[in-house]
Design an enzyme around this catalytic site. Structure first.
Site, PDB file in Angstrom:
ATOM      1  N   ASP A   7       0.833  -1.211   0.000  1.00  0.00           N
ATOM      2  CA  ASP A   7       0.000   0.000   0.000  1.00  0.00           C
ATOM      3  C   ASP A   7       0.860   1.251   0.000  1.00  0.00           C
ATOM      4  OD1 ASP A   7      -2.126  -1.707  -0.057  1.00  0.00           O
ATOM      5  OD2 ASP A   7      -3.071  -0.971   1.770  1.00  0.00           O
ATOM      6  N   ASN A  39      -2.509  -4.793  -1.571  1.00  0.00           N
ATOM      7  CA  ASN A  39      -3.696  -4.866  -2.425  1.00  0.00           C
ATOM      8  C   ASN A  39      -3.940  -3.578  -3.201  1.00  0.00           C
ATOM      9  OD1 ASN A  39      -4.509  -3.709   0.200  1.00  0.00           O
ATOM     10  ND2 ASN A  39      -6.577  -3.709  -0.664  1.00  0.00           N
ATOM     11  N   HIS A  40      -3.262  -2.486  -2.811  1.00  0.00           N
ATOM     12  CA  HIS A  40      -3.403  -1.244  -3.568  1.00  0.00           C
ATOM     13  C   HIS A  40      -2.367  -1.101  -4.673  1.00  0.00           C
ATOM     14  CE1 HIS A  40      -6.651   1.106  -1.673  1.00  0.00           C
ATOM     15  NE2 HIS A  40      -6.408   0.295  -0.653  1.00  0.00           N
ATOM     16  N   HIS A  88       1.460  -8.584   3.176  1.00  0.00           N
ATOM     17  CA  HIS A  88       0.561  -7.446   3.345  1.00  0.00           C
ATOM     18  C   HIS A  88      -0.744  -7.818   4.040  1.00  0.00           C
ATOM     19  CE1 HIS A  88      -1.230  -3.562   2.663  1.00  0.00           C
ATOM     20  NE2 HIS A  88      -2.305  -4.151   2.176  1.00  0.00           N
ATOM     21  N   HIS A 165      -2.242  -3.795   6.146  1.00  0.00           N
ATOM     22  CA  HIS A 165      -3.561  -3.907   5.510  1.00  0.00           C
ATOM     23  C   HIS A 165      -4.698  -3.257   6.284  1.00  0.00           C
ATOM     24  CE1 HIS A 165      -6.214  -5.459   2.500  1.00  0.00           C
ATOM     25  NE2 HIS A 165      -6.678  -6.476   3.169  1.00  0.00           N
TER      26      HIS A 165
END
Length: 236
Positions: A7, A39-40, A88, A165
């Site tokens: 992220d 996840n980003h 993450h 996260h």
């Protein structure tokens, strides 16, 4: 060694500057700086939460496409002294019996994590207090309880999972009987949550210490000034 645990972009309005700084450190210290994918660092999230719009506004579409390609080369996990599993989201826990060897074989280059599977779980899962597995509040990934964490750590001889996260009010949290550690390094997330931030320091013998810090003033630009919102994800 320094690990940045995903992220790097989205939500804020200086994502380009942040990720370029991280890449510069990686270039300068290739054997000391490691960048785990979050996840980003994915196309869908970048479209909704700001990085695509920010990057195109500042440097153009080709630069954004280059960033998107580079993100797929970032690792999804790392482990070090005493076999800490640094990832993450969390370990692959949709089923019991997944070995580290299977995770290491994931072909990450050029790939998006999708909505299910090992890569998706590494980037999207979250710990829960209840035993067993549960649906994710995010709509992607799943929740995993302390019993699931323990079985996976024992199977793979992991000391503990260190993940990010999620916001934690104190910047970090030690959960699942010490087997799941969340650290969150963005203070006052989105200029609204008032949380502390923290990082984890690992000594040569594997002992961990936790270091908190607070937000500092920044220019008056909204955290998601470049976000297209969920309409951007649907092409609206």
């Amino acid at each position: 060694m320094i690990v940045f645990n995903g992220d790097f972009v989205d939500r804020g309005s200086w994502s380009v500057e942040v990720v370029l700084t991280l890449f510069a450190y990686k270039w300068l210290y290739p054997d000391r700086v490691f960048l785990n994918r979050g996840n980003h660092e994915t196309n869908d999230m970048n479209k909704v939460y700001g990085f695509e719009g920010e990057c195109k506004a500042k440097h153009g579409e080709m630069t954004y496409k280059l960033f998107a390609d580079v993100f797929t080369s970032c690792k999804c996990l790392l482990w070090g002294k005493k076999r800490y599993f640094v990832v993450h989201g969390g370990p692959p826990v949709s089923q019991d019996g997944v070995l580290l060897e299977e995770v290491k074989k994931i072909d990450r280059f050029g790939r998006q994590p999708g909505q299910e599977g090992l890569m998706c779980e590494l980037l999207w899962t979250d710990p829960q207090e209840q035993i067993g597995r549960g649906p994710s509040k995010r709509g992607v990934g799943l929740g995993f309880g302390p019993d699931v964490t323990r079985r996976w750590c024992e199977l793979n001889k992991i000391t503990a999972v260190i993940r990010s996260h999620e916001v934690r009010q104190d910047g970090y949290a030690i959960e699942h009987d010490g087997l799941c550690i969340t650290t969150f390094s963005c203070p006052n997330y989105c200029d609204s949550t008032g949380n502390q931030a923290a990082y984890v320091k690992m000594q040569a013998d594997g002992q961990l210490s936790y270091h908190q810090f607070a937000a500092v003033p920044h220019p008056d630009i909204k955290p998601m000034a470049y976000s297209s919102g969920f309409g951007g994800m649907m092409g609206l």
